[in-house]
Design an enzyme around this catalytic site. Structure first.
Site, PDB file in Angstrom:
ATOM      1  N   GLU A 135     -31.688  20.452  -3.179  1.00 24.88           N
ATOM      2  CA  GLU A 135     -32.741  21.285  -2.621  1.00 24.88           C
ATOM      3  C   GLU A 135     -32.987  22.367  -3.660  1.00 24.88           C
ATOM      4  O   GLU A 135     -32.236  23.335  -3.749  1.00 24.88           O
ATOM      5  CB  GLU A 135     -32.314  21.909  -1.292  1.00 24.88           C
ATOM      6  N   ASP A 167     -23.796  17.104   2.956  1.00 19.90           N
ATOM      7  CA  ASP A 167     -24.506  18.298   2.521  1.00 19.90           C
ATOM      8  C   ASP A 167     -23.503  19.187   1.789  1.00 19.90           C
ATOM      9  O   ASP A 167     -22.341  19.272   2.194  1.00 19.90           O
ATOM     10  CB  ASP A 167     -25.072  19.026   3.750  1.00 19.90           C
ATOM     11  N   ASP A 193     -27.489  22.099  -1.221  1.00 17.20           N
ATOM     12  CA  ASP A 193     -28.260  23.148  -0.573  1.00 17.20           C
ATOM     13  C   ASP A 193     -28.596  24.312  -1.501  1.00 17.20           C
ATOM     14  O   ASP A 193     -27.726  24.797  -2.232  1.00 17.20           O
ATOM     15  CB  ASP A 193     -27.406  23.686   0.598  1.00 17.20           C
ATOM     16  N   HIS A 229     -34.952  19.329   8.509  1.00 17.82           N
ATOM     17  CA  HIS A 229     -34.503  20.243   9.560  1.00 17.82           C
ATOM     18  C   HIS A 229     -35.039  21.664   9.402  1.00 17.82           C
ATOM     19  O   HIS A 229     -34.759  22.522  10.236  1.00 17.82           O
ATOM     20  CB  HIS A 229     -32.970  20.271   9.566  1.00 17.82           C
ATOM     21  N   ASP A 230     -35.752  21.930   8.313  1.00 21.26           N
ATOM     22  CA  ASP A 230     -36.340  23.258   8.115  1.00 21.26           C
ATOM     23  C   ASP A 230     -37.858  23.231   8.299  1.00 21.26           C
ATOM     24  O   ASP A 230     -38.506  24.282   8.205  1.00 21.26           O
ATOM     25  CB  ASP A 230     -36.066  23.761   6.685  1.00 21.26           C
TER      26      ASP A 230
HETATM   27  C1  GLC Z   1     -31.334  25.485   3.018  1.00 19.42           C
HETATM   28  C2  GLC Z   1     -31.131  24.730   4.295  1.00 19.42           C
HETATM   29  C3  GLC Z   1     -31.395  25.641   5.447  1.00 19.42           C
HETATM   30  C4  GLC Z   1     -30.423  26.789   5.370  1.00 19.42           C
HETATM   31  C5  GLC Z   1     -30.483  27.480   4.019  1.00 19.42           C
HETATM   32  C6  GLC Z   1     -29.307  28.370   3.820  1.00 19.42           C
HETATM   33  O1  GLC Z   1     -32.648  25.890   2.857  1.00 19.42           O
HETATM   34  O2  GLC Z   1     -31.924  23.579   4.316  1.00 19.42           O
HETATM   35  O3  GLC Z   1     -31.318  24.995   6.687  1.00 19.42           O
HETATM   36  O4  GLC Z   1     -30.712  27.713   6.378  1.00 19.42           O
HETATM   37  O5  GLC Z   1     -30.461  26.563   2.951  1.00 19.42           O
HETATM   38  O6  GLC Z   1     -28.154  27.607   3.657  1.00 19.42           O
END
Ligand code: GLC
Ligand code: CA
Length: 570
Positions: A270, A114, A213, A343-344
């Protein structure tokens, strides 16, 4: 350079994105804190993952995406990095990670890390220096504004203003996410250079690539102008002024040229909020990334505007439309990254199947529906067991900082404690973060100690050991499904073929996978009743599914409740 990947040679299939070395991967996402604890401190760790590689190999996955294991105060469980080149001691030592990469490699499994570079932790040395000495070069590595009042009315993703006051000075710093996650200032060349060096350093260690991320947030509207308030708190969601902003392409293009392009690696970003008409720039032939996660169908149960925990009613028909617009867009430019959990997100069985979440036929059907879409499938830990959401009975049981914030905002918005808890339970990121149930023993064999976060069940009925012994289990089904996609007689069509929607009843999702030689119709019945769907003319041969083959009569396929069926048509 990159150690473990070798380019796939051979005949190119058809269509954008086809012919890349990573096109046939099945990627398994690991949330290290909750996967397996190897030393009894209640926290999952890298050696825990290494100890479970046989399980992952048996399942048939080819790559692991490991959520952040970098040094971190863990305010957001590792998404707040305080040292990009060191690991969090609770997760292990660098040697442990090297061992994981090596041991995984022996089993044909690659490692994707990540990459969290929109922000760092406030405990990163750069930020400490920036606070200590506003004259230091590190001050410009972050986004500071001077003044007595908050510079504007933007709301952070986890709630409250994006601006946090610097103690003892009339100065504020900017954070898209939590207060302990100050945004890095991508306008600063030297900062960008440091990040690229770090990315290259990791790629040189032999990892296969990165999940990147929150990357659509790195460019802000530099006028910092207020936006129209959109919530009870009088603030405006920061996405409107800080997500996929004009000019972001310069940063993303540079990132790619300076790092990814120099290695043979795979990247999945993401990148929420990328308009479909910009997809060429993001995942096209010369796109910034190989794939992006698109959240349009993942987030169909919540309001996208101001307060994202607000529930929206949705139908299977809407889910279908969103999936097809995703698939047809991605196919035009490259490969999709397909997922139903991470995980979100809540557990997929609970979110998409609602009252049918414990119906194993339904869980298998849902798994197959997204798995045979065109693109690279991602499986989140525990999804292969059909794990479900965990209802918590008080706010004190939550760890996820965004859940805690949403609870308080719901109360401020006028909800009762009971309703606020219900809403937070439905969307809490802790649903997916409960420790992995390895067996039916205490704490599911996750730890010899006390788990850092409550388990769904203390002696789990849903557990890996029981399901591995049962070929009819959800695990058995995932394993067979992976093998069928990867190595079965229809693998070429199911991985490299095109996709097109097939019209069907409202509660059925149906699509066609095709190459010049072959056509496979895929049907997924989301209803608790049987139904009939039209087949095209020709000979129809059921080739795979989650139950006994469906009946075919008078040019129609008769689907049982929650049936998934793949039909080859000649
Ligand atoms: C992304 C991650 C999440 C995190 C956020 C801030 O959305 O998937 O888990 O809290 O970024 O880094
Ligand atoms: Ca541990």
């Amino acid at each position: 350079m990159s150690g473990q990947n070798s380019k796939t040679e051979g005949a190119l299939g058809t269509g954008p994105g086809v012919g890349k070395w990573w096109e046939k991967e099945v990627i398994y996402q690991i949330y290290p804190k909750s996967f397996k604890d190897s030393n009894g401190d209640g926290i999952g760790d890298i050696r825990g993952i290494t100890g479970k590689l046989d399980y992952l190999e048996d399942l048939g996955v080819t790559m692991l995406w490991i959520c952040p294991v970098y040094r971190s105060p863990m305010d957001d469980n590792g998404y707040d990095v305080s040292d990009y080149r060191a690991l969090a001691p609770e997760f292990g030592e660098m040697e442990d990670l090297d061992e994981l990469i090596r041991e995984a490699g022996k089993r044909g499994i690659k490692i994707m890390m990540d990459l969290v570079i929109n922000h760092s932790s406030d405990e990163h040395e750069w930020f400490r220096q920036a606070l200590k000495d506003p004259g230091s070069k590190y001050h410009d590595y972050y986004i500071f504004r001077q003044g007595k009042d908050r510079p504007n009315n933007w709301r952070s993703i986890f709630g409250g203003s994006v601006w946090e006051k610097v103690p003892g000075r009339d100065e504020y710093y900017y954070h898209t996410f939590g207060k302990k996650q100050p945004d890095l200032n991508w306008e600063n060349r030297e900062l960008r250079r440091e990040l690229y060096d770090m990315v290259n350093w990791w790629l040189d260690r032999g990892i296969a690539g990165f999940r990147i991320d929150a990357i659509s947030f790195i460019k802000k509207d530099l006028t910092w102008a207020d936006r129209e308030p959109d919530g009870a708190d009088g603030l405006a969601k920061c996405t409107k002024a800080s997500r996929v902003m004009p000019g972001i392409g310069e940063f993303l293009g540079e990132l790619k040229r300076e790092t990814f392009d120099r290695h043979q690696c795979v990247t999945v970003a993401e990148a929420a909020g990328v308009p479909y008409d910009l997809m060429q720039d993001f995942i096209g032939d010369n796109g910034y990334f190989d794939m992006i996660f698109d959240f349009r169908y993942a987030d169909l149960d919540i309001a996208s505007g101001s307060e994202w925990f607000k529930r929206l009613p949705w139908t299977v028909k809407e889910l279908k439309e969103k999936i097809f617009s995703n698939q047809m867009t991605m196919q035009r430019y490259g490969m999709a990254a397909n997922f139903i959990e991470n995980h979100d997100q809540p557990r997929a069985a609970s979110k998409y199947l609602k009252e049918a979440q414990y119906n194993t036929d339904a869980v298998k059907m849902l798994g197959a529906m997204y798995f045979f879409l065109r693109g690279v499938p991602f499986i989140y830990q525990g999804q292969e067991l059909g794990m479900v959401d965990f209802e918590r009975s008080s706010i004190g049981e939550f760890n996820d900082l965004s859940s805690i914030d949403q609870y308080h905002r719901s109360l401020e918005g006028g909800l009762s404690e009971e309703d606020a808890l219900r809403i937070v339970n439905l969307r809490s990121r802790d649903n997916a973060r409960t420790p992995f149930p390895w067996n039916s023993g205490r704490y599911g064999g996750f730890t010899e100690g006390t788990p850092w976060l409550g388990m769904t069940e203390e002696y789990p009925k849903i557990n890996a050991e029981a399901q591995r012994k049962d070929a009819d289990s959800i695990y058995g089904f995932y394993k067979e499904m992976i093998a069928f996609r990867q190595n079965g007689p229809y693998s070429e069509t199911l991985t490299r073929g095109g996709i097109a929607p097939v019209s069907s009843g409202d509660d059925v999702i149906a699509y066609r996978r095709y190459t010049e030689e072959e056509e496979i119709y895929c049907f997924f019945n989301f209803a608790s009743e049987k139904c009939a769907e039209a087949l095209p003319p020709g000979e129809a041969l059921p080739i795979w599914g989650n139950m006994e083959a469906p009946g075919i009569q008078d040019g129609k396929i008769i689907l049982r409740p929650y049936q998934a069926a793949l039909i080859k048509v000649r």
